[in-house]
Design an enzyme around this catalytic site. Structure first.
Site, short mmCIF file in Angstrom:
data_model
loop_
_atom_site.label_atom_id
_atom_site.label_comp_id
_atom_site.label_asym_id
_atom_site.label_seq_id
_atom_site.Cartn_x
_atom_site.Cartn_y
_atom_site.Cartn_z
N ARG A 167 -4.27 -18.84 33.01
CA ARG A 167 -3.61 -19.94 33.73
C ARG A 167 -3.70 -19.82 35.25
O ARG A 167 -3.56 -20.82 35.95
CB ARG A 167 -2.18 -20.11 33.22
CG ARG A 167 -2.19 -20.63 31.77
CD ARG A 167 -0.82 -20.75 31.16
NE ARG A 167 -0.15 -19.48 30.98
CZ ARG A 167 -0.25 -18.71 29.90
NH1 ARG A 167 -0.99 -19.08 28.89
NH2 ARG A 167 0.40 -17.57 29.83
N GLU A 222 4.84 -4.57 27.70
CA GLU A 222 5.97 -4.19 26.86
C GLU A 222 5.58 -4.05 25.40
O GLU A 222 6.26 -3.41 24.62
CB GLU A 222 7.14 -5.18 27.02
CG GLU A 222 6.81 -6.62 26.76
CD GLU A 222 6.25 -7.38 27.96
OE1 GLU A 222 6.21 -8.62 27.89
OE2 GLU A 222 5.82 -6.76 28.95
#
Length: 192
Positions: A71, A108
């Site tokens: 993006r 994560e």
């Protein structure tokens, strides 16, 4: 630096924020996905987004805009063209032909890597790293490391959306890099 609200008397920020969509439980349960596709369908909000970044960087001697896959590729090129800077795509592994340099980083939920063409950066280039969203800041930090290893000076990171609860801004501060964002994430689902 924080969000662009205080410097926007024309109300462009509120138009951008209202053009965004929040999708609950995507791509997995518990995630409130901040979707920019509805922003892209709104020519005025999309133009306002680009214009706000251009206004910020047009007189700052920025020589390169680095966009993070995927993006960041939407917002980076029009900003680069408008300010007369080159655009450098920072891609996932094995997407760029030719010789590349890489930067691995921890997420994560695992690890990832960004790559950039060797020779894309000149020593002393003043850079802005662009992406749609900052969450934990891991990807932006990897981009900073990659660009600075190649000789650029990263002046700032710029994102459309920030998820403040995930503390990405604090992680960038540890790198000594400012962050400019237009809007904070929305926590409620929207119907667009």
């Amino acid at each position: 630096m924080s969000t662009g609200d205080t410097q926007d008397p024309a109300g462009r920020i509120s138009g951008i924020k209202s053009a965004l969509r929040v999708i609950p439980h995507f791509p997995k349960p518990g995630i409130m996905f901040q979707d920019i596709t509805t922003l892209l369908l709104n020519p005025k909000a999309f133009k306002d987004t680009i214009d706000l970044f251009v206004e910020r960087y047009k007189n700052e001697n920025i020589s390169l805009i680095a966009g993070i896959e995927a993006r960041g590729f939407i917002f980076g090129p029009p900003i680069a063209l408008a300010i007369g800077a080159k655009f450098i795509p920072l891609r996932k592994p094995n997407k760029l032909p030719g010789e590349v340099i890489s930067e691995k980083y921890i997420l994560e939920y695992g690890s990832d890597c960004l790559e950039m063409h060797v020779g894309a950066v000149q020593s002393g280039d003043q850079a802005v790293v662009v992406d749609d969203l900052i969450a934990t800041g891991g990807t932006l930090c990897a981009a900073i490391n990659l660009l600075e290893r190649a000789g650029a000076e990263v002046a700032e990171c710029a994102c459309v959306i920030e998820v403040p609860d995930l503390k990405g801004r604090e992680r960038l501060k540890l790198h000594g890099k400012p962050l400019y964002v237009l809007v904070e994430s929305q926590l409620e689902p929207t119907s667009k």
